[in-house]
Design an enzyme around this catalytic site. Structure first.
Site, PDB file in Angstrom:
ATOM      1  N   SER A  15       0.834  -1.211   0.000  1.00 35.53           N
ATOM      2  CA  SER A  15       0.000   0.000   0.000  1.00 35.53           C
ATOM      3  C   SER A  15       0.869   1.262   0.000  1.00 35.53           C
ATOM      4  O   SER A  15       0.477   2.290  -0.560  1.00 35.53           O
ATOM      5  CB  SER A  15      -0.994  -0.002   1.165  1.00 35.53           C
ATOM      6  N   HIS A 108       8.593   3.144   8.703  1.00 32.43           N
ATOM      7  CA  HIS A 108       8.322   2.245   9.823  1.00 32.43           C
ATOM      8  C   HIS A 108       7.117   2.783  10.605  1.00 32.43           C
ATOM      9  O   HIS A 108       7.020   3.994  10.826  1.00 32.43           O
ATOM     10  CB  HIS A 108       9.555   2.153  10.735  1.00 32.43           C
TER      11      HIS A 108
HETATM   12  C1  GAR Z   1       3.805  -0.661   6.714  1.00 33.09           C
HETATM   13  O1  GAR Z   1       3.033  -0.393   7.872  1.00 33.09           O
HETATM   14  C2  GAR Z   1       5.265  -0.341   6.954  1.00 33.09           C
HETATM   15  O2  GAR Z   1       5.445   0.801   7.747  1.00 33.09           O
HETATM   16  C3  GAR Z   1       5.726  -1.585   7.672  1.00 33.09           C
HETATM   17  O3  GAR Z   1       5.105  -2.649   6.993  1.00 33.09           O
HETATM   18  C4  GAR Z   1       3.867  -2.188   6.460  1.00 33.09           C
HETATM   19  C5  GAR Z   1       3.852  -2.485   4.980  1.00 33.09           C
HETATM   20  O4  GAR Z   1       2.606  -2.188   4.429  1.00 33.09           O
HETATM   21  N1  GAR Z   1       7.154  -1.696   7.660  1.00 33.09           N
HETATM   22  C6  GAR Z   1       7.883  -2.128   8.689  1.00 33.09           C
HETATM   23  O5  GAR Z   1       7.384  -2.534   9.737  1.00 33.09           O
HETATM   24  C7  GAR Z   1       9.392  -2.097   8.481  1.00 33.09           C
HETATM   25  N2  GAR Z   1      10.072  -2.277   9.724  1.00 33.09           N
HETATM   26  P1  GAR Z   1       2.443  -2.058   2.857  1.00 33.09           P
HETATM   27  O6  GAR Z   1       3.060  -3.332   2.255  1.00 33.09           O
HETATM   28  O7  GAR Z   1       0.955  -2.003   2.641  1.00 33.09           O
HETATM   29  O8  GAR Z   1       3.161  -0.816   2.425  1.00 33.09           O
END
Ligand code: GAR
Length: 220
Positions: A15, A108
């Site tokens: 996303s 993050h």
């Molecule tokens: C997001 O919340 C991002 O901040 C987190 O994973 C999710 C990915 O969502 N990342 C971490 O925790 C890195 N340490 P997405 O695939 O929908 O962008």
């Protein structure tokens, strides 16, 4: 105008990748996504890249140096000037982090340095903090560390559970990441030690309180 080329690393939903794709759809945005790299062939984010006509690479290489070498070659060939981790859930090879120093950013879901690692939103709820949020930072070798570019604060509400808090933080992520990438692309970031100076930017002066209106409506 030639736009900065970004390589985006994903492992899953994508996303945040979508937020960057949407931002770059505006020709006035100073960056474009040249390539999406996933370590997982089944990552749903790959479909988002396909829909936007962006080049995709799956590098399902189990060894960290193996992944790094393949990714590095692909990024250089595509003329990438900034790598953005967007839900990339593996630890990167130290040599890769050093080679892309100050051209490698991550998002993050907490106000770092609080709650690094997995389940940042659950950690925030368990700690009882009144604000959490999200952070975009330059990547250093230790997980979820490095000079902070921008943060968004999200109030924790009394009725929050992990899903509700995560989804409000995610909405903030989708605004923060394109904003931070824009600052990089406009050449407005200067890293000194662990601090990032942002030219032409000012932080708000006033504190925010949470809970804000506890005095406005006294309990009956
Ligand atoms: C997001 O919340 C991002 O901040 C987190 O994973 C999710 C990915 O969502 N990342 C971490 O925790 C890195 N340490 P997405 O695939 O929908 O962008």
């Amino acid at each position: 105008m030639s736009r900065l080329k970004i390589g985006v690393f994903i492992s899953g939903r994508g996303s945040n990748l979508q937020a960057l794709i949407d931002a770059a759809a505006d020709p006035a945005y100073p960056a474009e996504i040249a390539m999406v790299i996933s370590n997982r062939p089944e990552a749903p984010g790959l479909e988002r890249a396909a829909r936007a006509g962006i080049a995709r690479r799956v590098i399902a290489e189990p060894s960290r140096p193996g992944f790094a070498a393949a990714a590095d070659a692909a990024l250089r060939q595509a003329g990438v000037g900034l790598v953005a981790l967007a839900g990339y859930m593996r630890i990167l090879d130290g040599g890769f982090v050093a080679a892309w120093r100050d051209r490698l950013v991550n998002i993050h879901p907490s106000l770092l340095p609080a709650f690094p690692g997995l389940h940042a939103q659950r950690q925030a709820l368990e700690a009882g903090v009144r604000f959490s949020g999200c952070t975009v930072h330059f990547v250093r070798e230790a997980v979820d560390t490095g000079p902070i570019i921008a943060q968004a604060a999200v109030p924790v509400r009394g009725d929050d559970d992990e899903d509700r808090l995560s989804s409000r933080i995610l909405q903030a992520e989708h605004r923060l990441y394109p904003f931070a990438v824009r600052l990089f692309a406009e050449g407005r970031l200067r890293v000194t030690g662990n601090r990032v100076a942002v030219s032409g930017a000012a932080a708000p002066e006033e504190a925010m309180l949470n809970p804000l209106d506890a005095l406005a409506s006294p309990p009956d």
